[in-house]
Design a protein around this motif. Structure first.
Motif, PDB file in Angstrom:
ATOM      1  N   UNK A 181      30.014  53.066  35.627  1.00 49.26           N
ATOM      2  CA  UNK A 181      29.542  53.673  36.870  1.00 49.26           C
ATOM      3  C   UNK A 181      29.155  52.654  37.935  1.00 49.26           C
ATOM      4  N   UNK A 182      29.225  51.363  37.609  1.00 47.67           N
ATOM      5  CA  UNK A 182      28.891  50.364  38.630  1.00 47.67           C
ATOM      6  C   UNK A 182      29.853  50.521  39.806  1.00 47.67           C
ATOM      7  N   UNK A 183      29.368  50.635  41.008  1.00 47.65           N
ATOM      8  CA  UNK A 183      30.253  50.815  42.175  1.00 47.65           C
ATOM      9  C   UNK A 183      30.802  49.485  42.676  1.00 47.65           C
ATOM     10  N   UNK A 184      31.581  48.845  41.842  1.00 53.44           N
ATOM     11  CA  UNK A 184      32.076  47.497  42.157  1.00 53.44           C
ATOM     12  C   UNK A 184      33.560  47.484  42.485  1.00 53.44           C
TER      13      UNK A 184
ATOM     14  N   UNK B 119      31.134  33.541  33.295  1.00 52.70           N
ATOM     15  CA  UNK B 119      32.428  34.237  33.298  1.00 52.70           C
ATOM     16  C   UNK B 119      32.436  35.453  34.218  1.00 52.70           C
ATOM     17  N   UNK B 120      32.999  35.290  35.391  1.00 54.89           N
ATOM     18  CA  UNK B 120      33.053  36.359  36.383  1.00 54.89           C
ATOM     19  C   UNK B 120      34.332  36.207  37.191  1.00 54.89           C
ATOM     20  N   UNK B 121      34.797  37.315  37.739  1.00 52.87           N
ATOM     21  CA  UNK B 121      36.034  37.263  38.521  1.00 52.87           C
ATOM     22  C   UNK B 121      36.167  38.503  39.382  1.00 52.87           C
TER      23      UNK B 121
ATOM     24  N   UNK C 260      38.077  44.577  42.807  1.00 54.75           N
ATOM     25  CA  UNK C 260      37.030  45.005  41.887  1.00 54.75           C
ATOM     26  C   UNK C 260      36.287  43.772  41.373  1.00 54.75           C
ATOM     27  N   UNK C 261      34.987  43.895  41.182  1.00 56.71           N
ATOM     28  CA  UNK C 261      34.160  42.795  40.690  1.00 56.71           C
ATOM     29  C   UNK C 261      33.876  42.975  39.198  1.00 56.71           C
TER      30      UNK C 261
ATOM     31  N   UNK D  88      27.972  35.162  44.591  1.00 63.06           N
ATOM     32  CA  UNK D  88      27.840  36.484  43.986  1.00 63.06           C
ATOM     33  C   UNK D  88      29.197  37.185  43.948  1.00 63.06           C
ATOM     34  N   UNK D  89      29.599  37.650  42.779  1.00 63.99           N
ATOM     35  CA  UNK D  89      30.935  38.196  42.596  1.00 63.99           C
ATOM     36  C   UNK D  89      31.171  39.462  43.413  1.00 63.99           C
ATOM     37  N   UNK D  90      30.197  40.369  43.432  1.00 61.32           N
ATOM     38  CA  UNK D  90      30.371  41.608  44.198  1.00 61.32           C
ATOM     39  C   UNK D  90      30.469  41.330  45.689  1.00 61.32           C
ATOM     40  N   UNK D  91      29.706  40.367  46.185  1.00 60.92           N
ATOM     41  CA  UNK D  91      29.785  40.011  47.603  1.00 60.92           C
ATOM     42  C   UNK D  91      31.136  39.378  47.923  1.00 60.92           C
ATOM     43  N   UNK D  92      31.635  38.555  47.020  1.00 63.13           N
ATOM     44  CA  UNK D  92      32.933  37.920  47.230  1.00 63.13           C
ATOM     45  C   UNK D  92      34.048  38.959  47.208  1.00 63.13           C
ATOM     46  N   UNK D  93      33.931  39.946  46.308  1.00 64.22           N
ATOM     47  CA  UNK D  93      34.939  41.008  46.252  1.00 64.22           C
ATOM     48  C   UNK D  93      35.044  41.737  47.586  1.00 64.22           C
ATOM     49  N   UNK D  94      33.906  41.919  48.255  1.00 65.51           N
ATOM     50  CA  UNK D  94      33.922  42.562  49.569  1.00 65.51           C
ATOM     51  C   UNK D  94      34.441  41.610  50.644  1.00 65.51           C
TER      52      UNK D  94
END
Length: 290
Positions: free
Chosen positions: A279-282, A180-182, A127-128, A97-103
């Motif tokens: 507004x996504x808090x990523x 496609x995610x980063x 940022x995700x 999961x991209x947001x989890x990896x960003x954290x």
């Protein structure tokens, strides 16, 4: 304002995407939090926006609270637990999961081997970006161009692009190949090679309070200090030119001294044209405890 949440989930839209589950621990987390994605997706289909009725909002809020606590725990103790320190973060680290990896990247170390000299920094802000659901992503809705082709590569590669005719930005490709995610790298604290990085950033100008404050606090500044350009686009992050690790001890150096910190989350910077995705808090960053 510090907000400890991660919503909507980066899993949003994945139920119909046909992504096959694997034995990777991230898949277990995805199954546990799939209900969040379903709720958000259903609300999006009904209103083409986020929940507006009290009942829908209450349902999302209750699920969000579970989602945050579960992911804050999972990102640290479940997804990326490899049974001990690694010299380099492997492709598996980025296959989730991209947001989890960003954290999870916060507090890790980015190492750049520049002509035999190690330039390194501790990651402090990320940022995700998720192409299947986020309009702020260059590859939103699976838009494939020569520029975005890197985003469709296997996880664990560098995506470096050039913007405004003056800045380079470094991203780490995440999720399975074809998704496609980063994670965009927004900030570092110097950990090795600081004098070389200062020279790359400011030339022979002496460091003062302003330059010290604005040394590595932006994606373009980070790339300039590490001498990263589109020439390093598509680099394998398990290679020797650019890689990440848990500790500077993994490369024979000493970790900088840090105090207690906590993770904060909020909207990303510079994505005002991305409609609801703005507004996504990523965006995630580290703050020192008071």
């Amino acid at each position: 304002v510090c907000k400890r949440y991660n919503f909507p989930p980066a899993d949003f839209g994945r139920q119909e995407g046909g992504i096959k589950e694997s034995n990777h621990p991230g898949a277990r987390v995805g199954r546990e939090t799939a209900n969040v994605g379903i709720i958000v997706e259903n609300c999006h289909r009904r209103k083409r926006g986020w929940p507006t009725s009290p009942k829908a909002a209450k349902e999302v809020l209750e699920t969000r609270l579970f989602f945050v606590d579960f992911y804050c725990f999972s990102a640290k103790f479940c997804i990326f637990d490899k049974g001990g320190p690694m010299a380099k973060l492997t492709h598996d680290f980025f296959n989730g999961d991209t947001a989890a990896i960003a954290q999870a990247l916060l507090g890790k170390y980015l190492v750049r081997n520049r002509n035999g000299e190690l330039l390194a920094g501790r990651i402090t802000e990320t940022e995700a970006y998720v192409g299947r659901c986020g309009k702020a992503c260059h590859a939103y809705n699976y838009r494939r161009t020569p520029r975005t082709e890197t985003l469709f590569m296997a996880p664990g590669h560098a995506y470096i692009y050039f913007i405004y005719g003056m800045y380079h930005c470094l991203n780490f490709v995440t999720e399975p190949e074809g998704e496609p995610s980063a994670v965009l790298l927004r900030g570092l604290e110097p950990a090795a090679g600081a004098e070389t990085m200062k020279h790359l950033r400011f030339g022979d100008a002496p460091m003062n309070a302003y330059r010290r404050k604005n040394f590595l606090n932006g994606p373009g500044k980070v790339c300039k200090a590490l001498d990263l350009t589109t020439a390093q686009n598509k680099l394998d992050l398990e290679g020797d030119v650019l890689f990440l690790c848990d500790s500077m001890a993994d490369v024979g150096l000493t970790d900088p001294v840090t105090g207690p910190e906590h993770i904060c989350a909020g909207p990303r910077i510079g994505v005002d044209s991305a409609e609801e995705a703005k507004d996504f808090p990523w965006r995630f960053w580290l703050e020192e405890e008071n």
